[in-house]
Write an enzyme that holds these catalytic residues in place. Structure first.
Site, PDB file in Angstrom:
ATOM      1  N   LYS A  39      37.143  28.503  45.002  1.00 48.76           N
ATOM      2  CA  LYS A  39      36.689  29.452  43.982  1.00 48.76           C
ATOM      3  C   LYS A  39      35.168  29.446  43.900  1.00 48.76           C
ATOM      4  CE  LYS A  39      36.767  29.952  38.916  1.00 48.76           C
ATOM      5  NZ  LYS A  39      37.302  29.370  37.661  1.00 48.76           N
ATOM      6  N   ASP A  71      30.484  32.400  34.801  1.00 44.40           N
ATOM      7  CA  ASP A  71      31.675  32.954  34.168  1.00 44.40           C
ATOM      8  C   ASP A  71      31.467  33.108  32.668  1.00 44.40           C
ATOM      9  OD1 ASP A  71      34.217  33.816  33.582  1.00 44.40           O
ATOM     10  OD2 ASP A  71      35.111  31.820  33.668  1.00 44.40           O
ATOM     11  N   LYS A  74      34.153  34.098  26.575  1.00 42.71           N
ATOM     12  CA  LYS A  74      34.270  32.704  26.186  1.00 42.71           C
ATOM     13  C   LYS A  74      33.489  32.439  24.901  1.00 42.71           C
ATOM     14  CE  LYS A  74      34.568  30.783  30.875  1.00 42.71           C
ATOM     15  NZ  LYS A  74      35.842  30.092  30.718  1.00 42.71           N
ATOM     16  N   ASP A 131      31.106  26.770  37.767  1.00 45.81           N
ATOM     17  CA  ASP A 131      32.439  27.321  37.962  1.00 45.81           C
ATOM     18  C   ASP A 131      32.713  27.666  39.417  1.00 45.81           C
ATOM     19  OD1 ASP A 131      34.877  27.810  36.739  1.00 45.81           O
ATOM     20  OD2 ASP A 131      34.462  29.922  36.384  1.00 45.81           O
ATOM     21  N   GLU A 154      39.785  34.697  35.798  1.00 45.71           N
ATOM     22  CA  GLU A 154      39.221  35.422  36.939  1.00 45.71           C
ATOM     23  C   GLU A 154      39.339  34.665  38.246  1.00 45.71           C
ATOM     24  OE1 GLU A 154      36.604  32.325  36.629  1.00 45.71           O
ATOM     25  OE2 GLU A 154      37.396  33.496  34.965  1.00 45.71           O
ATOM     26  N   ARG A 160      41.768  32.973  39.639  1.00 42.84           N
ATOM     27  CA  ARG A 160      42.979  33.261  40.415  1.00 42.84           C
ATOM     28  C   ARG A 160      42.947  34.660  41.018  1.00 42.84           C
ATOM     29  NH1 ARG A 160      46.512  32.240  35.136  1.00 42.84           N
ATOM     30  NH2 ARG A 160      44.688  30.922  34.827  1.00 42.84           N
TER      31      ARG A 160
END
Length: 482
Positions: A250, A255, A262, A273, A334, A336
């Protein structure tokens, strides 16, 4: 003005093995803790406790006594890391840029390697500043008790150095602030650093290529950012390799959560991330440096999940590479989305024998396993055991989690093929979603949301990105090399 970003990759201290001492370089002795009968090699008032670094007052040798506790391999790593931090302080005050460690006569090659791992990583530092850098520890000499032991120690140190370099590069990439590290920066840095390795080719796919080839997940996640997404492809193809491993990491360079934004608390940590992608990039570099006879294809879908008028929305239907569609339930899920594209593409395009992915994927795994153990999901018992064993050999702990089939029906969509965030146990549901894109191949999923970053010092880890998973990936690939 001097470039304020530290060099990537970080320069690690040189470690050599010899039977002679370097004139003028201060010496550290290693000491085990007293056993119940009072037997110990502790000296100069030191405790012998693992990682305790006791500085000996006055002139003479040794300057330090470093505690080994019971002397297990992990104790050697922790001792090496603690001493690296003490030696760094000595380098910064100008008293010692090179140091040496006297090895006990009964040290095994494994223990020497673990000591080297701690020495290489324990003094790691990443700081963006315009100040002149402080002097660094440049060299460590391990002084063996006999000439016969030198070849084994040196071989262990050489191998460990590549593992440590992988962890350090992972930290470098993940620690880099996101005002510098957008998807293009990550891709260009991977091409520069890993592309220089013998036997590795790096291809960077831009947003036009992604659109032309149907990478709807990557494009949806990256659509809200002014920095367009990238797909980083790394290929290592040694002659004679009989196994082919696909690695996916990933690569979310920041993010916000997107429209499912968030909370502000903790959002600053989202620069890390992409730690899973960083681990994959660094692992390929180490695999090539070690000349492992296993073919590796690595994919890092890189995007920035931002908030704007072009951001993807809850309720959207996204078409992934290969045509499968996903109902979006939460734009903060996001990771996945981008990994689904990469998994589907990597399997269809390259036909690997086995697939392993790595991601800071779910907060649920952080709650379940804490900050020092990675979550492992696998479709195959032998594959799961291989990952756990690989981690154990390099000091990274994994705990196998269940792929509960009773929950799998919740992944199935109503308006699309699958649902991205159907509710339920977060780590398991995310893994079940990813499994939909693995075409039935042997597959392992590593969720490193907890151990991917650290808030305090422990063992060879310092606060910030930890480098977790990179060494496991190298060892995992090595397990297919024979």
């Amino acid at each position: 003005m001097r470039n304020s970003l530290p060099p990537v990759p970080t320069k690690l201290p040189e470690i050599e093995v010899s039977v002679t001492y370097r004139r003028g370089a201060p010496v550290a002795h290693l000491a085990t803790a007293p056993d119940p009968a009072g037997e110990s090699h502790v000296e100069h008032g030191a405790s012998g406790k693992t990682g305790d670094v006791h500085e000996v007052p006055g002139e003479g040798s040794p300057r330090w006594v470093v505690g080994l506790g019971e002397g297990a391999p992990r104790d050697y790593r922790k001792a090496g890391a603690a001493f690296a931090r003490a030696a760094r302080a000595a380098a910064e005050d100008g008293s010692a840029k090179a140091v040496q460690v006297a090895l006990p006569a009964d040290v095994t090659g494994e223990q020497a390697g673990e000591l080297a791992m701690g020495l290489l990583l324990g003094g790691y530092r990443f700081k963006v500043t315009t100040e002149e850098p402080k002097p660094a520890l440049t060299a460590v000499r391990l002084v063996a008790a006999s000439e016969d032991a030198v070849p084994e120690y040196a071989a262990q140190v050489a191998r460990v150095r590549e593992l440590a370099a992988a962890a350090a590069l992972t930290r470098d990439l993940a620690n880099t602030p996101s005002n510098i590290k957008n998807p293009a920066w990550l891709a260009n840095t991977a091409a520069k650093v890993v592309g220089a390795a013998e036997g590795v080719t790096v291809t960077v796919r831009d947003e036009k290529w992604l659109a032309d080839n149907g990478f709807g997940g990557v494009l949806a996640v990256g659509g809200g950012s002014a920095s367009p997404p990238r797909l980083i492809e790394l290929q290592y193809r040694p002659r004679g390799a009989s196994s082919h491993v696909l690695m996916v990491g990933k690569g979310i360079t920041f993010d916000t959560g997107g429209l499912s934004i968030k909370p502000a608390d903790g959002m600053h940590l989202m620069r890390t991330d992409m730690a899973g992608g960083a681990a994959v990039i660094a692992a390929v570099r180490a695999i090539a440096a070690l000349k492992l006879p296993v073919r590796v294809t690595a994919l890092v879908p890189a995007a920035e999940n931002h908030v704007s008028g072009s951001a993807y929305r809850p309720g959207d239907i996204v078409r992934h590479y290969g045509g499968r569609t996903t109902e979006v339930g939460n734009t903060d899920a996001e990771g996945r989305m981008v990994m689904a594209d990469a998994l589907a593409y990597g399997i269809a395009e390259y036909r690997p024998d086995v697939v392993i992915d790595t991601a800071t994927l779910t907060g649920a795994m952080k709650v379940s396993l804490g900050l020092r153990t990675g979550g492992l999901f696998a479709t195959d018992d032998e594959l799961a055991a291989r990952v756990v064993a690989a981690g154990a050999r390099v000091g990274e702990a994994w705990w196998r989690m269940p792929l509960v089939e009773d929950y799998a029906t919740s992944i199935q969509g109503e308006l699309g093929d699958v649902r991205q965030a159907p509710g339920g146990p977060g780590g398991i549901m995310a893994a079940l979603f990813l499994r939909e894109f693995t075409a039935g191949l042997p597959w392992a999923h590593l969720d490193i949301a907890g151990p991917g970053r650290a808030d305090k010092t422990y063992d060879d880890v310092v606060p910030g990105a930890s480098g977790f998973a990179s060494r496991t990936l190298v060892e995992f690939a090595a397990s297919y090399a024979s």
